[in-house]
Write a protein that holds these residues in place. Structure first.
Motif, short mmCIF file in Angstrom:
data_model
loop_
_atom_site.label_atom_id
_atom_site.label_comp_id
_atom_site.label_asym_id
_atom_site.label_seq_id
_atom_site.Cartn_x
_atom_site.Cartn_y
_atom_site.Cartn_z
N ALA A 14 4.78 6.83 -1.91
CA ALA A 14 3.72 6.29 -0.95
C ALA A 14 1.74 6.16 -1.26
O ALA A 14 1.52 5.55 -1.54
CB ALA A 14 4.02 6.47 0.52
N ASP A 15 1.96 7.57 -1.83
CA ASP A 15 0.38 8.68 -2.13
C ASP A 15 0.30 7.87 -3.48
O ASP A 15 -1.01 7.21 -3.28
CB ASP A 15 0.99 9.70 -2.76
N PRO A 16 0.41 7.37 -4.95
CA PRO A 16 0.16 7.12 -5.80
C PRO A 16 0.16 5.64 -5.03
O PRO A 16 -1.06 4.71 -6.03
CB PRO A 16 0.69 6.68 -7.14
N LEU A 17 0.60 4.57 -5.30
CA LEU A 17 0.55 3.18 -4.27
C LEU A 17 -0.93 3.01 -3.38
O LEU A 17 -1.85 2.23 -3.54
CB LEU A 17 1.60 3.03 -3.77
N GLY A 18 -0.88 4.13 -2.37
CA GLY A 18 -1.87 4.18 -1.61
C GLY A 18 -3.26 4.50 -2.68
O GLY A 18 -4.61 4.01 -1.82
N ALA A 19 -3.23 5.26 -3.39
CA ALA A 19 -4.07 5.45 -4.28
C ALA A 19 -4.52 4.73 -4.78
O ALA A 19 -5.98 4.17 -5.40
CB ALA A 19 -3.90 7.01 -5.64
N GLU A 20 -3.90 4.26 -5.10
CA GLU A 20 -4.36 2.18 -6.20
C GLU A 20 -5.71 1.36 -5.07
O GLU A 20 -6.66 1.55 -5.81
CB GLU A 20 -3.13 1.66 -6.74
N LYS A 21 -5.11 1.32 -3.57
CA LYS A 21 -5.77 1.04 -2.64
C LYS A 21 -7.02 1.02 -2.81
O LYS A 21 -8.01 0.92 -2.39
CB LYS A 21 -4.56 0.71 -1.53
N ILE A 22 -7.00 2.64 -2.85
CA ILE A 22 -8.73 3.82 -2.71
C ILE A 22 -9.07 3.39 -3.78
O ILE A 22 -10.68 3.24 -3.46
CB ILE A 22 -8.40 4.77 -2.39
N GLU A 23 -8.65 3.10 -5.13
CA GLU A 23 -9.55 3.00 -6.07
C GLU A 23 -10.10 1.30 -6.06
O GLU A 23 -11.27 1.18 -6.11
CB GLU A 23 -8.78 3.09 -7.69
N GLN A 24 -8.94 0.93 -5.47
CA GLN A 24 -9.53 -0.61 -5.43
C GLN A 24 -10.78 -1.08 -4.63
O GLN A 24 -12.11 -1.43 -4.57
CB GLN A 24 -8.78 -1.65 -5.48
N LEU A 25 -10.75 0.16 -3.23
CA LEU A 25 -11.47 0.25 -2.31
C LEU A 25 -13.22 -0.16 -2.62
O LEU A 25 -13.75 -0.39 -2.25
CB LEU A 25 -11.09 0.64 -1.14
N CYS A 52 0.69 -1.06 0.28
CA CYS A 52 -0.25 -0.10 -0.15
C CYS A 52 1.01 1.17 -0.33
O CYS A 52 0.19 2.35 -0.40
CB CYS A 52 -0.78 -0.32 1.11
N GLY A 53 2.67 1.21 -0.10
CA GLY A 53 3.18 2.03 0.31
C GLY A 53 3.44 2.46 1.44
O GLY A 53 4.55 4.19 1.70
N HIS A 107 -2.31 5.35 6.81
CA HIS A 107 -1.71 5.40 5.43
C HIS A 107 -2.94 5.79 4.45
O HIS A 107 -3.39 6.92 3.77
CB HIS A 107 -1.24 4.47 4.55
N LEU A 108 -4.18 4.44 4.47
CA LEU A 108 -5.37 4.55 4.41
C LEU A 108 -6.99 4.93 4.71
O LEU A 108 -6.99 5.28 3.44
CB LEU A 108 -5.68 2.61 3.48
N ALA A 109 -6.69 5.70 5.76
CA ALA A 109 -7.94 6.24 6.23
C ALA A 109 -8.37 7.61 5.88
O ALA A 109 -9.17 7.90 5.24
CB ALA A 109 -7.43 6.33 7.74
N GLY A 110 -6.81 8.24 5.08
CA GLY A 110 -7.65 9.37 4.06
C GLY A 110 -8.15 9.66 3.05
O GLY A 110 -9.25 10.09 2.95
N GLY A 111 -7.95 8.85 2.54
CA GLY A 111 -7.82 8.94 0.75
C GLY A 111 -9.38 7.84 0.87
O GLY A 111 -10.85 8.19 0.55
#
Length: 434
Positions: A376-387, A362-363, A405-409
């Motif tokens: 970290a940000d683009p990897l986290g963004a990928e997770k949020i998109e999948q979510l 997730c980054g 890391h993921l809570a904000g997105g």
């Protein structure tokens, strides 16, 4: 070379004391299986951002005692240490250990080419000394409760000072008050456990700590929280500060070995990984038997709860879709992610799904989300998109770094999605028996 290989060779090879074989540099197969599993290659698509190229840099540091170029060190430092490469390497290379050793040697070189940035130095200094971290936590808690946080957000000053990205990483509610040392069960007593809270969990993830206590009490276990415990040492170990990591480990092993408990449980998978690998550190005054005693009683909280789940334990139904994010520490090294699914599957009517691309980091990477936001940000963004695609009502993860890391997105989705530890959901759905 530097690569550690598992004990799978013939009787004529030489072994180090740790039982791992160190071959020559030419023994790296260059097969490329690690490339597609590396998250930094996923972002940059260049060979310099792959484990096989980083191994060449590590070889220069460990075997040749040569200072790599600035560019080589930058690519090496981009590594998230997710250890996904280890899961597919046919040579069973202990990449994580090698990277730790290379960073330690870099720190010992007279004129290191890489100097730690301010945020990294600050983070390491704070988590090493718990009183300092608690003091900062009190200040941040006041900052949130006083309304100053909302005022600065609206003023735009955080953006001007380039602090907006850091401020977004704060949990919604910081609680710096220390936990009680004892939480006694009111159910039929089955034993006692010690809860490892480490450095930031008590203040930055109080909800998970209190949820773990509630569930453990509910299934019949007293919970002890030793105040003398400290940071697990993982971040220091991964940033080349081996002596500090060993000192922190020494304290924790001494604290928990002195307790008369049935188990030591942890809630953060990254901490659990470090605790499980204490045997690889040079910890003075502790022999293999003492380290083994500590490790034999060490459990992930979800695994421990599963092992001791009462025959009749009522849980409320939860007819919603729950996506499970598997932290790298849990999936690639501890390999105990199945315990999360087993525990949550006990909830009536739940629709449980793994988050897509769970094999990709997730980054967060410890302090990586602070020091390397461009990764970290683009990897986290990928997770949020999948979510978002999954349509899940809740995101579950077993590591505080990933959760923060993921809570904000996740909170910015429409509707917002809450990120929670699995034990948090169990605690919420426990039905009290009359």
């Amino acid at each position: 070379m530097l690569e550690f290989f598992e004990d799978s060779f013939g009787a004529d090879v030489a072994y180090e004391q740790n039982g791992l074989y160190i071959p020559e540099v030419s023994d790296c197969m260059r097969c490329g299986l690690c490339v597609s599993h590396c998250p930094t290659f996923r972002i940059n698509r260049i060979d310099e951002e792959t484990p096989r190229r980083r191994i060449r840099t590590i070889d220069k540091i460990l075997n040749q005692s040569v200072m790599p170029s600035k560019e080589e060190l930058e690519h090496l430092d981009n590594c998230l240490q997710c250890r996904a490469c280890e899961t597919v390497c046919p040579s069973k290379m202990a990449y994580g250990q090698l990277l730790d050793q290379s960073r330690q040697k870099l720190a010992e070189m007279p004129k290191p080419a890489r100097l730690a940035g301010f945020m990294e130095k600050l983070s390491l200094a704070l988590i090493e000394h718990k009183p300092r971290l608690r003091f900062l936590s009190r200040l941040l808690g006041f900052y949130q409760r006083s309304g100053l946080q909302n005022l600065l957000r609206k003023s735009g000053l955080l953006s001007v000072l380039k602090l907006e990205s850091y401020e977004d990483l704060l949990p919604p509610a910081i609680d710096a008050a220390p936990l009680e040392p004892f939480y006694l069960t009111t159910a039929d007593r089955r034993g006692s456990v010690a809860l490892f809270t480490g450095c930031i969990a008590e203040s930055f993830d109080r909800a998970t700590a209190t949820a773990a206590i509630r569930v453990l009490n509910r299934i019949g276990f007293d919970v002890i929280i030793p105040g003398q415990q400290g940071c697990c040492g993982a971040i220091h170990q991964h940033r080349g500060q081996a002596e500090t990591a060993a000192r922190l480990a020494y304290r924790n092993v001494g604290v928990f070995n002195s307790l008369d408990v049935d188990a030591v449980v942890y809630t953060a998978s990254a901490c659990g990984l470090m605790l499980n690998e204490y045997g690889q550190l040079a910890i003075a005054d502790f022999d293999d038997e003492e380290l083994g005693f500590f490790g034999d009683r060490l459990f992930d909280v979800t695994h421990f709860i599963n092992l001791h789940w009462p025959d009749k334990m009522p849980l409320q139904a939860y007819p919603k879709t729950i996506a499970v994010h598997e932290p790298c520490s849990q999936r690639n090294t501890l390999k105990n992610q199945q315990a999360v699914y087993e525990l949550l599957a006990r909830i009536p009517a739940i629709n449980l799904i793994p988050l897509a691309d769970n094999a990709v980091c997730c980054g967060a990477g410890g302090v990586h989300r602070l020091t390397h936001p461009h990764i970290a940000d683009p990897l986290g963004a990928e997770k949020i998109e999948q979510l978002h695609i999954s349509g899940a009502d809740l995101l579950i993860t077993s590591n505080i770094g990933c959760a923060l890391h993921l809570a904000g997105g996740a909170g910015k989705l429409a509707p917002p999605v809450t990120v929670m530890h699995p034990v948090g959901l169990i605690a919420r759905l426990i039905q009290e028996m009359g």
